[in-house]
Every structure is written in C-alpha cells, then in structure tokens.
Scaffold this motif. Structure first.
Motif, PDB file in Angstrom:
ATOM      1  N   ALA A  26     -10.490  -3.957   4.185  1.00 21.95           N
ATOM      2  CA  ALA A  26     -10.750  -2.942   3.169  1.00 21.95           C
ATOM      3  C   ALA A  26     -11.774  -1.922   3.653  1.00 21.95           C
ATOM      4  O   ALA A  26     -11.620  -0.710   3.453  1.00 21.95           O
ATOM      5  N   LEU A  27     -12.806  -2.408   4.319  1.00 24.64           N
ATOM      6  CA  LEU A  27     -13.858  -1.515   4.796  1.00 24.64           C
ATOM      7  C   LEU A  27     -13.317  -0.576   5.872  1.00 24.64           C
ATOM      8  O   LEU A  27     -13.647   0.625   5.893  1.00 24.64           O
ATOM      9  N   ALA A  28     -12.473  -1.091   6.756  1.00 30.38           N
ATOM     10  CA  ALA A  28     -11.895  -0.253   7.808  1.00 30.38           C
ATOM     11  C   ALA A  28     -10.992   0.824   7.221  1.00 30.38           C
ATOM     12  O   ALA A  28     -10.965   1.968   7.710  1.00 30.38           O
ATOM     13  N   LEU A  29     -10.259   0.486   6.181  1.00 37.08           N
ATOM     14  CA  LEU A  29      -9.412   1.482   5.526  1.00 37.08           C
ATOM     15  C   LEU A  29     -10.266   2.558   4.847  1.00 37.08           C
ATOM     16  O   LEU A  29      -9.962   3.750   4.937  1.00 37.08           O
ATOM     17  N   ARG A  30     -11.336   2.147   4.187  1.00 38.62           N
ATOM     18  CA  ARG A  30     -12.213   3.131   3.534  1.00 38.62           C
ATOM     19  C   ARG A  30     -12.880   4.034   4.566  1.00 38.62           C
ATOM     20  O   ARG A  30     -13.125   5.211   4.305  1.00 38.62           O
ATOM     21  N   ASP A 162       1.788   1.503  -1.141  1.00 37.27           N
ATOM     22  CA  ASP A 162       2.497   1.946   0.060  1.00 37.27           C
ATOM     23  C   ASP A 162       2.475   0.848   1.124  1.00 37.27           C
ATOM     24  O   ASP A 162       3.480   0.598   1.789  1.00 37.27           O
ATOM     25  N   TYR A 163       1.323   0.188   1.275  1.00 35.64           N
ATOM     26  CA  TYR A 163       1.179  -0.884   2.268  1.00 35.64           C
ATOM     27  C   TYR A 163       0.312  -2.001   1.700  1.00 35.64           C
ATOM     28  O   TYR A 163      -0.497  -1.779   0.786  1.00 35.64           O
ATOM     29  N   LEU A 164       0.476  -3.180   2.280  1.00 29.80           N
ATOM     30  CA  LEU A 164      -0.306  -4.343   1.872  1.00 29.80           C
ATOM     31  C   LEU A 164      -0.794  -5.077   3.114  1.00 29.80           C
ATOM     32  O   LEU A 164      -0.020  -5.293   4.057  1.00 29.80           O
ATOM     33  N   ILE A 165      -2.072  -5.468   3.116  1.00 30.62           N
ATOM     34  CA  ILE A 165      -2.613  -6.331   4.164  1.00 30.62           C
ATOM     35  C   ILE A 165      -2.795  -7.720   3.572  1.00 30.62           C
ATOM     36  O   ILE A 165      -3.516  -7.894   2.582  1.00 30.62           O
ATOM     37  N   GLY A 166      -2.125  -8.697   4.156  1.00 27.04           N
ATOM     38  CA  GLY A 166      -2.255 -10.083   3.726  1.00 27.04           C
ATOM     39  C   GLY A 166      -3.369 -10.764   4.500  1.00 27.04           C
ATOM     40  O   GLY A 166      -3.219 -11.050   5.685  1.00 27.04           O
ATOM     41  N   ALA A 316      -7.904  -7.069  11.528  1.00 24.74           N
ATOM     42  CA  ALA A 316      -8.128  -6.247  10.347  1.00 24.74           C
ATOM     43  C   ALA A 316      -8.284  -4.775  10.703  1.00 24.74           C
ATOM     44  O   ALA A 316      -7.701  -3.899  10.051  1.00 24.74           O
ATOM     45  N   ILE A 317      -9.046  -4.509  11.737  1.00 27.99           N
ATOM     46  CA  ILE A 317      -9.276  -3.112  12.124  1.00 27.99           C
ATOM     47  C   ILE A 317      -8.013  -2.515  12.735  1.00 27.99           C
ATOM     48  O   ILE A 317      -7.680  -1.349  12.486  1.00 27.99           O
ATOM     49  N   ALA A 318      -7.268  -3.318  13.485  1.00 28.30           N
ATOM     50  CA  ALA A 318      -5.987  -2.836  14.024  1.00 28.30           C
ATOM     51  C   ALA A 318      -5.004  -2.552  12.893  1.00 28.30           C
ATOM     52  O   ALA A 318      -4.251  -1.557  12.943  1.00 28.30           O
ATOM     53  N   ALA A 319      -4.981  -3.393  11.860  1.00 27.65           N
ATOM     54  CA  ALA A 319      -4.084  -3.174  10.731  1.00 27.65           C
ATOM     55  C   ALA A 319      -4.445  -1.890   9.990  1.00 27.65           C
ATOM     56  O   ALA A 319      -3.568  -1.101   9.610  1.00 27.65           O
ATOM     57  N   ALA A 320      -5.736  -1.678   9.753  1.00 28.67           N
ATOM     58  CA  ALA A 320      -6.177  -0.466   9.067  1.00 28.67           C
ATOM     59  C   ALA A 320      -5.817   0.784   9.861  1.00 28.67           C
ATOM     60  O   ALA A 320      -5.379   1.793   9.289  1.00 28.67           O
ATOM     61  N   THR A 321      -5.986   0.710  11.172  1.00 27.09           N
ATOM     62  CA  THR A 321      -5.629   1.848  12.032  1.00 27.09           C
ATOM     63  C   THR A 321      -4.135   2.132  11.964  1.00 27.09           C
ATOM     64  O   THR A 321      -3.708   3.286  11.857  1.00 27.09           O
ATOM     65  N   ALA A 322      -3.329   1.064  12.014  1.00 26.82           N
ATOM     66  CA  ALA A 322      -1.874   1.241  11.960  1.00 26.82           C
ATOM     67  C   ALA A 322      -1.443   1.847  10.627  1.00 26.82           C
ATOM     68  O   ALA A 322      -0.594   2.759  10.594  1.00 26.82           O
ATOM     69  N   ILE A 323      -2.004   1.371   9.533  1.00 24.50           N
ATOM     70  CA  ILE A 323      -1.634   1.899   8.214  1.00 24.50           C
ATOM     71  C   ILE A 323      -2.053   3.357   8.076  1.00 24.50           C
ATOM     72  O   ILE A 323      -1.289   4.201   7.579  1.00 24.50           O
TER      73      ILE A 323
END
Length: 411
Positions: A26-30, A162-166, A316-323
């Motif tokens: 969540a923090l990486a996405l923000r 749009d996207y979900l991180i599990g 987590a950070i790779a997922a946020a970057t990809a999204i």
C-alpha cells in the motif's frame, strides 16, 4: 453491513492483508500517487503473539527508504544489530566474528526487532501517506475479468477495483479464490521456536549464537538470536522426535535451561512448533493479470536466511511498480505483459530463495553422507583454517549469491 446498504465505489487498487508485506504494498502504491484501499480480516488494533519476522535486511531497509524517505532509517534506529556472532560444534567454538562499530550515518547491515514493531512503523507511514484501511473484513471471493477485479467479503459487501494485491498470508483467501495452488514440500522434522524476554537486570551478551550438536540437548542444533527486548531460540528436532516432548511451556522449560541461563525458563513469552514448508504459488497472477500475489500468499520458505518477509517486501514494491505502469498503459495487451513480467520475475526470485532455503536445510539436516563428511571435516579444520569455520557459520543460511533482483532482501 448488509447487502441493502450502499456498496463501496470502484477502487483504483485494493490490497488484501495488513501484515508487513501488505502495508509495504500500500505504501509503495501511495508513493506513486495511486489511491489504495487495504482490506484486513482482523479488527483494528489486533494483537498477535510472538516475535515472528524479526530480521530486516539492509536491502529491505533501502527499498523502504526509496518509497518513504526516512522509514528505513527509523526502523533501523529502533532495531538491534548484534556486534558478534559465534558458532559452536558440540560445545566447542569453531567460528567467531566481531563487527566494527557502525557508522550512524549509514544504514546497518540489518535491524532485528519484533514484527509488531516493524508493522507499527509501516502502519504509521501508511496512515500519513493516505492509505484507506477497512478492518474486520475477511474476503470470501475474488473474480477477475479483462477489465478489473471484484471482491466479496463476509458482510456481503462487493468491492471493485482495477487491480488487487493479495498479501493475505499463507492461507491466502485471495490465492484460493483465483484457483492458484501451492506446490512444493514440507520438512520432515519439526522445529521448536521460542521467544524469551530479556532480563534487564542481568542481560546476556548481544551475540547471535549457533550450536551444531548442542551437548545439553542430546546433540540437537540450537540457534539463539537477540532482538529488541528479547531472544529467539530455535531447537531443531530429529525426525524421530515427538515434538510435543519439546514444545509447550512445560516442554520448553525442561530443555531451555540447558542452552541458556536457567532464569530464562521463567521469561518465556511464546512457543510455537513448525514443519517448514518449501512451497510456491503455481503462478503469481490470475488469468487476466488483475491480481498480483506477494509475500506468503505467493511463497513459503524455511526461515533460514530470513527470506520470507524480506522477499515479500521486494515482491510488494515490484507489484506496486507493475500496477502503476499498467495503469498508465493505453494498450491493454502491454498492461497485461507488465503484470506477467512481474509474475515471472518474482516467481524466479522465489525459486531462487526456495533453493537457497533448501540448501540450508540440507546443511542442517545432514541427510546425505557427503554433507555429513563435509561438516565433520570442517569442524576438525576450523581451529586452523578460518574458511572452514566460516562455512559452518554461514551454511544454515544458504547461499547469498545471485542477481540484485534475487538477493534484494535475500530476495
């Protein structure tokens, strides 16, 4: 909330799970300006026993600094770095290393503190960054289409995004809902993991100590690791052992005084028994590339080398970057490829970590004659050849080589 109440609006990104990996997601996405809602099955202010993940690698501290300047340093400042590590063979020291005093202006090689402390700093950072938290909301269903994801909760709420991180852990409801199985194996023998509170009136030397064949517990391996406020003790049972003999408060009180001062038998705060899983999700995304699995929702390793939470932070950070990249793409196929690349890259990192943890297990369990011979020869040579002692000291953690992507947070 029941089905007659208004349903939540569409979210840009949902994160499921408020453990350390979900909080970092969540923090990486923000940090990239994305709107994030985090769903957690448990209530706010939940209390979980045990120190759990206590070891944050320098690579992870660096990653946290990238998404929230000052966060890695704050965690490091409240963590512990032991200045000495020792390894013993049947009670005889075969390796010792003392580290120089740290430069306070640089990040330390690691920080050791209970997971609850790590989560506290991450949660505060998420609040400051504007993450929306929804507590006491277990997920019961996840459906995806090429256009997005729909999540159903136990209350009947329906969330769309749009996207979900599990990031909802080993029993991930998200992973199960999208039909992705876990594949791998489980260790044959059990491990007893114990937390004890430090005795502030007479603290032990701040040293990480590993014992091969500890004479006080019938030649079983024992690891003692300090963290802020206490100690983690791991006892490796034999295949033929009954774990109940060594576990529970009474079981631990019988053997703990044989590996550390007797007063610590009255300072036990947590006991758990594990057979370590070595498993990976078959895929780290769904068929429509709308769900991204991270942390223990995607992989479970034996803990040697502290690869679990640290690799989850990298996930987590790779997922946020990809999204973030996918949301910017106008071409739908290119957005899908971005998520596929995340899934391939992080699964490759997980395969590396599983292999490294498997190598550490093989070293500890000495199931092959070759490993038995190598360990005994190294123990004989350690007093005259430092590399032999170093090999014994580092063996329980697995290899530390690999690409930067793999070894980030020991991947």
């Amino acid at each position: 909330m029941n089905n007659t109440e208004p349903q939540p609006p569409n979210c840009e990104v949902l994160v499921v799970g408020a453990g350390p990996v979900g909080l970092v997601s969540a923090l990486a996405l923000r940090s990239r300006g994305r709107a994030v809602t985090l769903l957690e099955a448990e209530p706010a202010g939940r209390s979980r026993p045990g120190s759990r993940a206590i070891f944050v690698h320098k690579e992870s501290l660096k990653l946290l600094e990238q998404i929230r300047p000052g966060l890695g340093r704050e965690i490091a400042a409240h963590g512990l770095v032991w200045p000495t590590k020792r390894t013993f063979w049947r009670g005889r020291q075969v390796f010792v290393r003392h580290y120089p005093q740290l430069d306070p202006s640089t990040l330390p090689p690691f920080a050791s503190l209970p997971q609850v402390g790590i989560e506290r700093f991450l949660f505060q950072a998420c609040q400051e960054a504007g993450v929306d938290f929804v507590w006491n909301t277990p997920v019961t269903g996840v459906e995806t289409t090429p256009d997005g994801v729909t999540v159903t909760t136990t209350s009947g709420q329906i969330w769309t995004a749009d996207y979900l991180i599990g990031a909802d852990g080993a029993r991930s409801a998200v992973r199960q809902a999208i039909g992705v199985p876990m594949e791998g194996s489980r260790s044959k023998n059990s491990y007893i993991v114990v937390d004890v509170a430090e005795d502030p009136g007479d603290p032990l030397p701040c040293e990480r100590v590993f014992h091969y064949k500890h004479p006080g517990v019938g030649g079983r391996n024992v690891l003692l690791v300090p963290f802020v406020g206490g100690w983690r003790i791991d006892l490796q049972c034999r295949d033929e052992d009954d774990p109940e003999r060594f576990s529970g408060m009474e079981g631990v009180r019988r053997w703990l005084p044989k590996v550390m001062p007797a007063r610590y038998a009255d300072r036990i705060t947590w006991v758990s028994t594990y057979q370590f899983l070595q498993v990976l999700a078959r895929d780290f995304t769904d068929q429509h590339q709308r769900v991204l699995l991270v942390g223990e929702a995607a992989h479970l390793f034996a803990p040697f080398g502290a690869r679990g939470m640290n690799s989850g932070i990298a996930d987590a950070i790779a997922a946020a970057t990809a999204i973030d990249t996918a949301l910017k793409e106008i071409d739908r196929s290119r957005a899908e490829e971005t998520v596929k690349e995340f899934a391939w890259d992080r699964r490759a990192a997980a395969e590396y970590n599983r292999a490294a943890a498997r190598q550490a297990l093989a070293h500890l369990q000495k199931r092959s004659p070759a490993m038995w011979v190598k360990r005994h020869i190294a123990a004989l040579l350690a007093s005259r050849w430092e590399r032999a002692g170093l090999w014994l000291d580092s063996g329980p953690y697995g290899p530390r080589s690999g690409s930067a992507e793999q070894t980030s947070g020991k991947s």
